[in-house]
Motif scaffolding. Structure first.
Motif: not given
Length: 177
Positions: A119-133
């Protein structure tokens, strides 16, 4: 335009996901009756493996298809990151919901530490995707991290499937699979 290295990395994720999903299906089907884990947990792991393989397939081919169609050339990675964030968000919410339902119904659960890490890795991945968007960081790097996360989920599920098969072969059931 995607480089050859980008395509190779994307196809590498795709190949790894399909291989893991296929091989785990074979391992699970060998002797499911001797497995020390409940049928619900084994089914959940297999469904999760297949769903993650589908996600990785779609996400790995998305930039290639966008590039081949020559649409969104300037914002390809931002668009792909937006799709990845939505997909990962839905996937993690769905997985947590299923885990909670199974834990309540069977009184048996999963490794809490593994669930927290995923779940923590998913949160990091989602956060990175949002920042990259938003264009604040490299879109390609964030996108590859999202693919890495999904592959890591598959690897952790695959590892648990192999452990169950190993314990069944040895005749020593584990308590909380």
């Amino acid at each position: 335009m995607l480089t050859g290295n980008d395509v190779a990395v994307l196809l590498g994720f795709l190949a790894a996901a399909i291989t893991l999903a296929g091989f785990s299906g074979i391992v699970t089907a060998i002797d499911r009756s001797a497995a020390p884990a409940s049928s619900e947990i084994i089914s959940f792991r297999m469904r999760s493996m297949v769903v993650n393989a589908i996600y990785i397939t779609i996400l790995a081919l998305l930039p290639v298809i966008i590039d081949a169609l020559e649409v969104l050339p300037q914002t390809r990675w931002q668009f792909c990151n937006m799709i990845a964030a939505v997909t990962l968000g839905w996937a993690i919410a769905s997985a947590i919901s299923h885990v909670m339902q199974m834990t309540l119904l069977t009184r048996r659960g999963f490794s809490n530490s593994t669930l927290v890490v995923l779940v923590m890795l998913a949160a990091v991945a989602i956060s990175l995707n949002i920042v990259a968007t938003a264009g604040a960081i490299s879109g390609k790097g964030a996108y590859f991290f999202a693919l890495f996360h999904s592959l890591f989920v598959m690897l952790s599920l695959f590892y648990r499937i192999i452990l169950v098969a190993d314990e069944a072969a040895r005749g020593r059931p584990r308590d909380a699979q």
